[in-house]
Design an enzyme around this catalytic site. Structure first.
Site, PDB file in Angstrom:
ATOM      1  N   TYR A   1       0.846  -1.198   0.000  1.00 50.70           N
ATOM      2  CA  TYR A   1       0.000   0.000   0.000  1.00 50.70           C
ATOM      3  C   TYR A   1       0.874   1.239   0.000  1.00 50.70           C
ATOM      4  O   TYR A   1       0.707   2.137  -0.830  1.00 50.70           O
ATOM      5  CB  TYR A   1      -0.916  -0.026   1.224  1.00 50.70           C
TER       6      TYR A   1
HETATM    7  N1  LIG Z   1      -9.171   7.699   6.250  1.00 55.52           N
HETATM    8  C1  LIG Z   1      -7.955   8.028   6.634  1.00 55.52           C
HETATM    9  O1  LIG Z   1      -7.690   8.221   7.831  1.00 55.52           O
HETATM   10  C2  LIG Z   1      -6.867   8.185   5.622  1.00 55.52           C
HETATM   11  C3  LIG Z   1      -7.159   8.215   4.259  1.00 55.52           C
HETATM   12  N2  LIG Z   1      -6.131   8.364   3.352  1.00 55.52           N
HETATM   13  C4  LIG Z   1      -6.473   8.419   1.912  1.00 55.52           C
HETATM   14  O2  LIG Z   1      -7.537   9.341   1.711  1.00 55.52           O
HETATM   15  C5  LIG Z   1      -8.448   8.821   0.718  1.00 55.52           C
HETATM   16  C6  LIG Z   1      -9.847   8.702   1.314  1.00 55.52           C
HETATM   17  O3  LIG Z   1      -9.788   7.831   2.442  1.00 55.52           O
HETATM   18  P1  LIG Z   1     -11.112   7.016   2.893  1.00 55.52           P
HETATM   19  O4  LIG Z   1     -12.294   7.877   2.742  1.00 55.52           O
HETATM   20  O5  LIG Z   1     -10.809   6.394   4.209  1.00 55.52           O
HETATM   21  O6  LIG Z   1     -11.182   5.894   1.753  1.00 55.52           O
HETATM   22  P2  LIG Z   1     -12.000   4.501   1.764  1.00 55.52           P
HETATM   23  O7  LIG Z   1     -11.136   3.435   2.356  1.00 55.52           O
HETATM   24  O8  LIG Z   1     -13.324   4.764   2.340  1.00 55.52           O
HETATM   25  O9  LIG Z   1     -12.073   4.189   0.184  1.00 55.52           O
HETATM   26  C7  LIG Z   1     -12.691   5.100  -0.686  1.00 55.52           C
HETATM   27  C8  LIG Z   1     -13.368   4.350  -1.792  1.00 55.52           C
HETATM   28  O10 LIG Z   1     -12.425   3.746  -2.689  1.00 55.52           O
HETATM   29  C9  LIG Z   1     -13.175   2.835  -3.473  1.00 55.52           C
HETATM   30  N3  LIG Z   1     -12.372   1.784  -4.098  1.00 55.52           N
HETATM   31  C10 LIG Z   1     -11.585   0.877  -3.498  1.00 55.52           C
HETATM   32  N4  LIG Z   1     -11.064   0.029  -4.411  1.00 55.52           N
HETATM   33  C11 LIG Z   1     -11.556   0.406  -5.627  1.00 55.52           C
HETATM   34  C12 LIG Z   1     -11.418  -0.080  -6.953  1.00 55.52           C
HETATM   35  N5  LIG Z   1     -10.671  -1.161  -7.224  1.00 55.52           N
HETATM   36  N6  LIG Z   1     -12.070   0.568  -7.944  1.00 55.52           N
HETATM   37  C13 LIG Z   1     -12.845   1.648  -7.683  1.00 55.52           C
HETATM   38  N7  LIG Z   1     -13.024   2.155  -6.450  1.00 55.52           N
HETATM   39  C14 LIG Z   1     -12.387   1.540  -5.434  1.00 55.52           C
HETATM   40  C15 LIG Z   1     -14.199   2.199  -2.524  1.00 55.52           C
HETATM   41  O11 LIG Z   1     -15.411   2.042  -3.266  1.00 55.52           O
HETATM   42  P3  LIG Z   1     -16.638   1.099  -2.792  1.00 55.52           P
HETATM   43  O12 LIG Z   1     -16.848   1.421  -1.322  1.00 55.52           O
HETATM   44  O13 LIG Z   1     -17.773   1.542  -3.676  1.00 55.52           O
HETATM   45  O14 LIG Z   1     -16.206  -0.337  -3.019  1.00 55.52           O
HETATM   46  C16 LIG Z   1     -14.289   3.211  -1.374  1.00 55.52           C
HETATM   47  O15 LIG Z   1     -15.574   3.709  -1.153  1.00 55.52           O
HETATM   48  C17 LIG Z   1      -7.860   7.483   0.266  1.00 55.52           C
HETATM   49  O16 LIG Z   1      -7.084   7.666  -0.897  1.00 55.52           O
HETATM   50  C18 LIG Z   1      -6.976   7.081   1.429  1.00 55.52           C
HETATM   51  O17 LIG Z   1      -5.913   6.212   1.035  1.00 55.52           O
HETATM   52  C19 LIG Z   1      -4.817   8.458   3.732  1.00 55.52           C
HETATM   53  C20 LIG Z   1      -4.489   8.425   5.065  1.00 55.52           C
HETATM   54  C21 LIG Z   1      -5.492   8.332   6.094  1.00 55.52           C
HETATM   55  N1  LIG Z   2      -8.229   3.780   1.595  1.00 52.95           N
HETATM   56  C1  LIG Z   2      -7.892   3.997   2.864  1.00 52.95           C
HETATM   57  N2  LIG Z   2      -6.633   4.363   3.154  1.00 52.95           N
HETATM   58  C2  LIG Z   2      -6.303   4.550   4.464  1.00 52.95           C
HETATM   59  C3  LIG Z   2      -7.239   4.422   5.479  1.00 52.95           C
HETATM   60  C4  LIG Z   2      -8.575   4.061   5.125  1.00 52.95           C
HETATM   61  O1  LIG Z   2      -9.459   3.923   5.989  1.00 52.95           O
HETATM   62  N3  LIG Z   2      -8.838   3.866   3.822  1.00 52.95           N
HETATM   63  N4  LIG Z   2      -6.909   4.637   6.787  1.00 52.95           N
HETATM   64  C5  LIG Z   2      -5.652   4.919   7.147  1.00 52.95           C
HETATM   65  C6  LIG Z   2      -5.350   5.088   8.612  1.00 52.95           C
HETATM   66  O2  LIG Z   2      -6.208   6.095   9.153  1.00 52.95           O
HETATM   67  C7  LIG Z   2      -3.929   5.484   8.947  1.00 52.95           C
HETATM   68  O3  LIG Z   2      -3.631   6.712   8.356  1.00 52.95           O
HETATM   69  C8  LIG Z   2      -3.765   5.640  10.455  1.00 52.95           C
HETATM   70  O4  LIG Z   2      -3.881   4.429  11.084  1.00 52.95           O
HETATM   71  C9  LIG Z   2      -4.560   5.012   6.147  1.00 52.95           C
HETATM   72  N5  LIG Z   2      -5.038   4.871   4.790  1.00 52.95           N
END
Ligand SMILES: NC(=O)C1=CN([C@@H]2O[C@H](COP(=O)(O)OP(=O)(O)OC[C@H]3O[C@@H](n4cnc5c(N)ncnc54)[C@H](OP(=O)(O)O)[C@@H]3O)[C@@H](O)[C@H]2O)C=CC1
Ligand SMILES: Nc1nc2c(c(=O)[nH]1)N=C([C@H](O)[C@@H](O)CO)CN2
Length: 236
Positions: A147
């Site tokens: 990742y």
């Molecule tokens: N949340 C956090 O604390 C953190 C988030 N981030 C980054 O910020 C962004 C938003 O995070 P977050 O809201 O938690 O994201 P999520 O984990 O909720 O993922 C967002 C969406 O990505 C979609 N997805 C996953 N795989 C595929 C695929 N193969 N094709 C199309 N769509 C796909 C899913 O769609 P579906 O549900 O419809 O399957 C999901 O709803 C991400 O890029 C994440 O990596 C980075 C660090 C921390």
């Molecule tokens: N696609 C996602 N990416 C990440 C998520 C998540 O929920 N969906 N969450 C994290 C964590 O919050 C991490 O930043 C702290 O433990 C990272 N990326």
């Protein structure tokens, strides 16, 4: 959609960060277009709000190409593309090759192909590409190696597309650390995660939206990785 409405595309916006930003940008009177992978009731709610919801799975090249064909058919111009879709998979000795491929497909190959196939649509007075990466792109992660590597690839693509598309398009990344927890995160995990940053909070989806709006409004920021990590890099 009015003739003057500016179109913003957000991938993976049926939940959490993407959903929050899609609804907010819709309220800001942008024409919002989202991708989603799994059908659920919120899709109907977003559609009723005037948000164009397009089903797409970016795991395959065909899935990306079908999606971008639909965008090109429907939208002659785009104000911004926000690459939010992501799958946070931990490593596994049993199927690490598959996990590596999946991480690279969603976090690097899909954004690259989408940018290349839609770049000509980013043709207005101001145009932006924003990649959602991750703090661990710059530090590595012992449990999420594939990742983290794929997010590092996306950060490097930020630099390449900034060079390739200037001066028409600004290309930046937002690199969050903890933004919001997942439902299954227990109290022990939450406390441990909160202690990793100096500020000790999970700021929520609004922190990403504020940064997106700041980048959209900027005239002189491109090729930059904007860290949203509460000072985690100094917490040692
Ligand atoms: N949340 C956090 O604390 C953190 C988030 N981030 C980054 O910020 C962004 C938003 O995070 P977050 O809201 O938690 O994201 P999520 O984990 O909720 O993922 C967002 C969406 O990505 C979609 N997805 C996953 N795989 C595929 C695929 N193969 N094709 C199309 N769509 C796909 C899913 O769609 P579906 O549900 O419809 O399957 C999901 O709803 C991400 O890029 C994440 O990596 C980075 C660090 C921390
Ligand atoms: N696609 C996602 N990416 C990440 C998520 C998540 O929920 N969906 N969450 C994290 C964590 O919050 C991490 O930043 C702290 O433990 C990272 N990326």
């Amino acid at each position: 959609m009015s003739d003057t409405q500016q179109v913003i595309l957000i991938t993976g916006a049926a939940q959490r960060v993407g959903l929050h930003c899609a609804k907010a940008l819709n309220r800001q009177d942008y024409k919002v277009v989202i991708s989603y992978r799994r059908q659920r009731p919120v899709i109907d709610t977003l559609t009723e709000k005037g948000i164009d919801c397009i089903q797409a799975d970016f795991a395959t090249v065909e899935g990306v190409e079908n999606f971008t064909d639909t965008i090109r058919q429907r939208y002659p111009q785009l104000r911004a593309i926000i690459h939010n879709a992501s799958d946070w998979k931990h490593d596994s000795i049993h199927n690490q090759a598959d996990i590596f491929e999946q991480m690279m497909a969603i976090h690097a190959r899909a954004p690259m192909l989408i940018n290349q196939r839609l770049a000509e649509r980013l043709s207005g007075e101001k145009a932006d590409i924003i990649h959602l990466t991750d703090y661990v792109a710059s530090t590595g992660s012992a449990r999420h190696m594939a990742y983290a590597a794929s997010k590092a690839a996306l950060e490097n693509l930020t630099l390449s597309f900034a060079r390739k598309l200037a001066p028409k398009v600004k290309v930046n990344a937002i690199a969050p650390a903890l933004i919001c927890f997942n439902e299954g995160d227990d109290e022990a995990y939450r406390q441990k995660a909160l202690q990793k940053s100096l500020l000790g909070i999970a700021p929520g989806e609004q922190e990403v939206l504020k940064t997106i709006n700041w980048l959209l409004d900027s005239d002189f920021v491109t090729g930059r990785i904007v860290a949203l990590d509460g000072g985690r890099h100094l917490n040692f």
